[in-house]
Scaffold this active site. Structure first.
Site, PDB file in Angstrom:
ATOM      1  N   GLU A 127      -4.892   2.106  -4.222  1.00 18.47           N
ATOM      2  CA  GLU A 127      -3.316   2.242  -4.254  1.00 18.47           C
ATOM      3  C   GLU A 127      -2.694   1.182  -3.695  1.00 18.47           C
ATOM      4  OE1 GLU A 127      -4.756   2.812  -1.292  1.00 18.47           O
ATOM      5  OE2 GLU A 127      -3.135   4.155  -0.494  1.00 18.47           O
ATOM      6  N   ASP A 152       0.911  -1.187  -0.298  1.00 18.50           N
ATOM      7  CA  ASP A 152      -0.136  -0.021  -0.100  1.00 18.50           C
ATOM      8  C   ASP A 152       0.891   1.296  -0.156  1.00 18.50           C
ATOM      9  OD1 ASP A 152      -3.164   0.785   1.123  1.00 18.50           O
ATOM     10  OD2 ASP A 152      -1.533   2.345   1.285  1.00 18.50           O
ATOM     11  N   ILE A 153       0.689   2.203  -0.937  1.00 17.30           N
ATOM     12  CA  ILE A 153       1.479   3.339  -0.961  1.00 17.30           C
ATOM     13  C   ILE A 153       1.061   4.450   0.027  1.00 17.30           C
ATOM     14  CG2 ILE A 153       2.043   5.432  -2.281  1.00 17.30           C
ATOM     15  CD1 ILE A 153       1.176   3.823  -4.874  1.00 17.30           C
TER      16      ILE A 153
HETATM   17  P1  GH3 Z   1      -1.599   5.421   4.385  1.00 17.67           P
HETATM   18  O1  GH3 Z   1      -0.302   5.592   4.455  1.00 17.67           O
HETATM   19  O2  GH3 Z   1      -2.443   5.005   5.595  1.00 17.67           O
HETATM   20  O3  GH3 Z   1      -2.042   4.347   3.152  1.00 17.67           O
HETATM   21  O4  GH3 Z   1      -2.333   6.711   3.612  1.00 17.67           O
HETATM   22  P2  GH3 Z   1      -3.138   6.893   2.345  1.00 17.67           P
HETATM   23  O5  GH3 Z   1      -3.572   8.346   2.353  1.00 17.67           O
HETATM   24  O6  GH3 Z   1      -2.172   6.396   1.373  1.00 17.67           O
HETATM   25  O7  GH3 Z   1      -4.280   6.110   2.505  1.00 17.67           O
HETATM   26  P3  GH3 Z   1      -6.077   6.433   2.167  1.00 17.67           P
HETATM   27  O8  GH3 Z   1      -6.539   4.958   2.213  1.00 17.67           O
HETATM   28  O9  GH3 Z   1      -6.446   7.409   3.196  1.00 17.67           O
HETATM   29  O10 GH3 Z   1      -5.929   7.083   0.699  1.00 17.67           O
HETATM   30  C1  GH3 Z   1      -5.734   6.230  -0.332  1.00 17.67           C
HETATM   31  C2  GH3 Z   1      -5.841   7.410  -1.513  1.00 17.67           C
HETATM   32  O11 GH3 Z   1      -5.654   6.574  -2.870  1.00 17.67           O
HETATM   33  C3  GH3 Z   1      -7.097   7.980  -1.601  1.00 17.67           C
HETATM   34  C4  GH3 Z   1      -7.423   8.046  -2.877  1.00 17.67           C
HETATM   35  O12 GH3 Z   1      -8.205   9.238  -3.705  1.00 17.67           O
HETATM   36  C5  GH3 Z   1      -6.266   7.486  -3.805  1.00 17.67           C
HETATM   37  N1  GH3 Z   1      -6.725   6.424  -4.975  1.00 17.67           N
HETATM   38  C6  GH3 Z   1      -7.253   5.213  -4.990  1.00 17.67           C
HETATM   39  N2  GH3 Z   1      -7.339   5.042  -6.232  1.00 17.67           N
HETATM   40  C7  GH3 Z   1      -6.668   5.784  -6.937  1.00 17.67           C
HETATM   41  C8  GH3 Z   1      -6.293   6.055  -8.386  1.00 17.67           C
HETATM   42  O13 GH3 Z   1      -6.846   5.269  -9.378  1.00 17.67           O
HETATM   43  N3  GH3 Z   1      -5.813   7.310  -8.921  1.00 17.67           N
HETATM   44  C9  GH3 Z   1      -5.442   7.996  -8.030  1.00 17.67           C
HETATM   45  N4  GH3 Z   1      -5.017   9.086  -8.656  1.00 17.67           N
HETATM   46  N5  GH3 Z   1      -5.730   8.131  -6.760  1.00 17.67           N
HETATM   47  C10 GH3 Z   1      -6.193   6.913  -6.246  1.00 17.67           C
HETATM   48 MG    MG Z   2      -2.232   4.092   1.050  1.00 18.89          MG
HETATM   49 MG    MG Z   3      -5.010   1.814   1.108  1.00 20.33          MG
END
Ligand code: GH3
Ligand code: MG
Ligand code: MG
Ligand code: MG
Length: 333
Positions: A251, A207-208
């Site tokens: 992500e 997980d990013i």
């Molecule tokens: P953590 O270190 O705890 O993982 O924090 P985080 O911010 O990475 O985790 P969180 O689950 O709060 O947020 C994940 C983010 O990933 C939110 C969402 O907008 C983004 N995301 C998910 N899918 C995509 C995508 O396909 N494209 C883009 N640009 N962003 C995405």
């Molecule tokens: Mg994340």
């Molecule tokens: Mg996540």
């Protein structure tokens, strides 16, 4: 339709003889029989007519001034346009050598003068029947070729469509990694297989870190681009043919590593995490680094026939949660 036209159309016979009474007699009897007969008295005119009208048959005298019958026949046979026209020689020469020569230059039959009308008609009809059959065969052959060609094209299109469908069904559009559906199916399949073989199956959940902040800072387009870069890196880090890297959602990424124990999978996870650090993708709003980082949860077990792969997912998910809790940018097992 073509065949019907050919049958209905009168067959065209070109008669070549430099002696007018001979010519007239032949033309009369052929016309009476229902053929369209046309007469010429020299070789050059015969060639011109044959080339223009493409007769169904040529009745050809041998002894003629300027160009003899053998030369006329040779000429007809040397051109693609007139090669197929059957030539019957009709001559006063009755030496065996003449007959041999007639066949050598491409004639199909030989009639000696003075001729019997019935014999000429029988031999003419014989050659025309052969020619009709030959044409039918050629047409049939052509149709078959067309059909085979069409089938090959249809098959190729179908294969392409299937390949496209397969990609659509199994691949994630943004990252070109395997999608969730493909991952679920593969995990289930490998779970069953390794349960029977009593071999370990490992899962890495990635997980990013702080990716929400990444989007907030750089925008969603840049976020997508970052996802593609991380995906490519993960894909390139998977070495064994049986390993599968998939986009689990958002992500998050997941790797299925069959026949791999915990040490092996930690190694894979660490290689990926380290490679990403080496890429130095700027992430100025990350709380752990100035660059994009991954947290990894790793788990490994020997599947049991009577349990479900969700055991593995829950365990990897928990390991990932712990990696996050312990400060991110690390691998937890
Ligand atoms: P953590 O270190 O705890 O993982 O924090 P985080 O911010 O990475 O985790 P969180 O689950 O709060 O947020 C994940 C983010 O990933 C939110 C969402 O907008 C983004 N995301 C998910 N899918 C995509 C995508 O396909 N494209 C883009 N640009 N962003 C995405
Ligand atoms: Mg994340
Ligand atoms: Mg996540
Ligand atoms: Mg003559």
């Amino acid at each position: 339709m073509q065949l019907l036209e050919a049958i209905q159309k009168k067959e065209y016979i070109l008669v070549v003889d430099d002696t007018p009474p001979n010519l007239q007699l032949l033309l009369t009897m052929l016309s009476r029989k229902g053929y369209e007969a046309h007469g010429v008295t020299d070789g050059a005119t015969a060639l011109a007519n044959a080339n223009e009208q493409l007769p169904d048959l040529v009745l050809l005298d041998i002894n003629m001034p300027n160009m003899n019958g053998f030369q006329v026949c040779q000429n007809l046979k040397s051109s693609d346009r007139t090669r197929e026209i059957p030539v019957i020689f009709i001559s006063a020469r009755d030496e065996v050598l003449d007959k041999v020569q007639a066949f050598a230059v491409g004639g199909v039959d030989y009639i000696t003068k003075p001729f019997q009308i019935a014999e000429v008609l029988a031999r003419v009809e014989n050659q025309l029947t052969l020619r009709r059959l030959q044409r039918q065969l050629q047409e049939q052959n052509e149709r078959l070729k067309q059909e085979i060609h069409s089938r090959i094209i249809a098959e190729t299109l179908l294969q392409e469509a299937n390949a496209k469908l397969e990609r659509l069904v199994n691949l994630d559009g943004l990252t070109q990694l395997a999608n969730r559906r493909c991952f679920d199916e593969y995990l289930e399949q490998e779970w069953q297989r390794l349960a029977r073989e009593r071999q370990p199956l490992s899962l890495i959940m990635c997980d990013i870190d702080f990716f929400k902040n990444y989007n907030d800072t750089y925008g969603h387009i840049a976020g997508d681009d970052c996802l593609r870069k991380v995906s490519l890196l993960i894909k390139q880090s998977v070495r064994r043919p049986a390993d599968l890297a998939a986009r689990y959602g958002g992500e998050e990424f997941v790797l299925v590593l069959p026949n791999t124990d915990i040490e092996g999978s930690i190694q894979v996870a660490e290689v990926i995490r380290q490679k990403l650090l080496d890429l130095k993708l700027p992430h100025e709003d990350s709380a752990v680094s100035k660059f994009v980082t991954l947290s990894m949860g790793v788990t490994s077990l020997i599947p049991k026939i009577d349990s479900q792969p969700s055991v593995l997912l829950t365990s990897a998910d928990y390991a990932l949660y712990r990696a996050k809790e312990l400060g991110r940018n690390q691998t937890y097992q």
